[in-house]
Design a protein around this motif. Structure first.
Motif, mmCIF file in Angstrom:
data_model
loop_
_atom_site.group_PDB
_atom_site.id
_atom_site.type_symbol
_atom_site.label_atom_id
_atom_site.label_comp_id
_atom_site.label_asym_id
_atom_site.label_seq_id
_atom_site.Cartn_x
_atom_site.Cartn_y
_atom_site.Cartn_z
ATOM 1 N N UNK A 1 0.819 -1.217 0.000
ATOM 2 C CA UNK A 1 0.000 0.000 0.000
ATOM 3 C C UNK A 1 0.845 1.254 0.000
ATOM 4 N N UNK A 2 2.075 1.158 0.512
ATOM 5 C CA UNK A 2 2.914 2.340 0.694
ATOM 6 C C UNK A 2 4.215 2.315 -0.121
ATOM 7 N N UNK A 3 4.786 1.147 -0.344
ATOM 8 C CA UNK A 3 6.127 1.067 -0.913
ATOM 9 C C UNK A 3 6.187 0.672 -2.364
ATOM 10 N N UNK A 4 5.214 1.096 -3.158
ATOM 11 C CA UNK A 4 5.196 0.706 -4.566
ATOM 12 C C UNK A 4 6.040 1.666 -5.409
ATOM 13 N N UNK A 5 6.193 1.353 -6.681
ATOM 14 C CA UNK A 5 7.011 2.168 -7.584
ATOM 15 C C UNK A 5 6.466 3.592 -7.670
ATOM 16 N N UNK A 6 7.384 4.578 -7.664
ATOM 17 C CA UNK A 6 7.030 5.996 -7.814
ATOM 18 C C UNK A 6 6.035 6.452 -6.754
ATOM 19 N N UNK A 7 6.174 5.949 -5.544
ATOM 20 C CA UNK A 7 5.240 6.301 -4.466
ATOM 21 C C UNK A 7 5.775 7.388 -3.545
ATOM 22 N N UNK A 8 6.986 7.880 -3.815
ATOM 23 C CA UNK A 8 7.605 8.875 -2.936
ATOM 24 C C UNK A 8 8.072 10.077 -3.769
ATOM 25 N N UNK A 9 7.151 10.997 -4.002
ATOM 26 C CA UNK A 9 7.506 12.227 -4.722
ATOM 27 C C UNK A 9 8.394 13.078 -3.817
ATOM 28 N N UNK A 10 9.407 13.732 -4.402
ATOM 29 C CA UNK A 10 10.271 14.598 -3.602
ATOM 30 C C UNK A 10 10.762 15.780 -4.441
ATOM 31 N N UNK A 11 10.778 16.953 -3.826
ATOM 32 C CA UNK A 11 11.327 18.149 -4.457
ATOM 33 C C UNK A 11 12.836 18.183 -4.257
#
Length: 227
Positions: free
Chosen positions: A129-139
């Motif tokens: 639910x949380x650790x999938x591909x492209x799941x952490x957008x960052x500036x």
């Protein structure tokens, strides 16, 4: 014998530098704003924070198009202040925790909310639910020695120009120094670790075609189209 493949270390842009920040681990804090805790059916009381992780290669840049992930009908946005560590340790004292911080960024902790609900109901882990591909957008990361350590700043997110999330990082139940200190009692923190520090109320669904924009005042912004 040399291996027939190589593995790249994920990195994040650093504002004003040709260097990039190499990412070791990504930690996330759950329910760190009172109103979000309530909207998720939890308690806003200041109980010890809980943590979960995302893989480092789940990172995606602040202005990239993002493909809708498979196996979900309810993808949610969660705007967050991200802490980038330049050093670490175990059992870090709260009054020394700020010394470990290299800089700050803006993140979007994308969540397959339907998979998360199913996992909660079954008492199972949240990984898918949380650790999938492209799941952490960052500036891009802004160095702390340039902007200081923000303790009060507007945090916000819109979808197609419509306000969804609005708050202030001063409303975090556990401030950044407390998060770093507490997390270091569970694991040894090191340079290259990122900590997504929790999201304010207003999380909601994203569908294909949506433009999701957000930011933290004085830190940065994100703008991702979901395709």
């Amino acid at each position: 014998m040399s291996l027939p493949f190589s593995v790249a270390v994920p990195t994040v842009e650093i504002v004003g530098s040709d260097d990039r920040f190499p990412v070791r681990r990504i930690f996330c804090v759950g329910r760190n704003y009172a109103e979000h805790a309530r909207e998720m059916g939890g308690s806003p009381e200041r109980e010890p924070p809980f943590f979960f992780s995302k893989p480092a290669d789940a990172l995606v840049e602040a202005n990239a198009d993002i493909a809708m992930p498979p196996r979900t009908a309810n993808l949610h946005h969660e705007i967050e202040l991200v802490v980038a560590l330049g050093s670490g340790g175990r059992d870090i004292a709260q009054d020394r925790a700020i010394e470990t911080i290299f800089g700050y960024a803006v993140g979007n902790d994308l969540t397959r909310r339907d998979l998360q609900a199913d996992a909660k109901a079954a008492g199972r882990p949240w990984d898918m639910a949380k650790g999938f591909d492209a799941s952490a957008v960052i500036s891009p990361i802004r160095r702390a020695d340039e902007i200081g350590h923000p303790a009060k700043a507007r945090i916000w997110l819109t979808v197609n120009g419509e306000a969804r999330q609005e708050g202030d990082i001063a409303d975090m139940i556990w401030p950044v120094a407390d998060i770093v200190a507490e997390l270091s009692t569970y694991v040894e923190l090191k340079a290259g670790d990122l900590i997504y520090s929790g999201t304010p109320a207003g999380v909601g669904r994203i569908v294909a075609g949506d433009l999701v924009e957000g930011g933290v005042e004085g830190v940065g912004t994100i703008a991702n189209r979901f395709i």
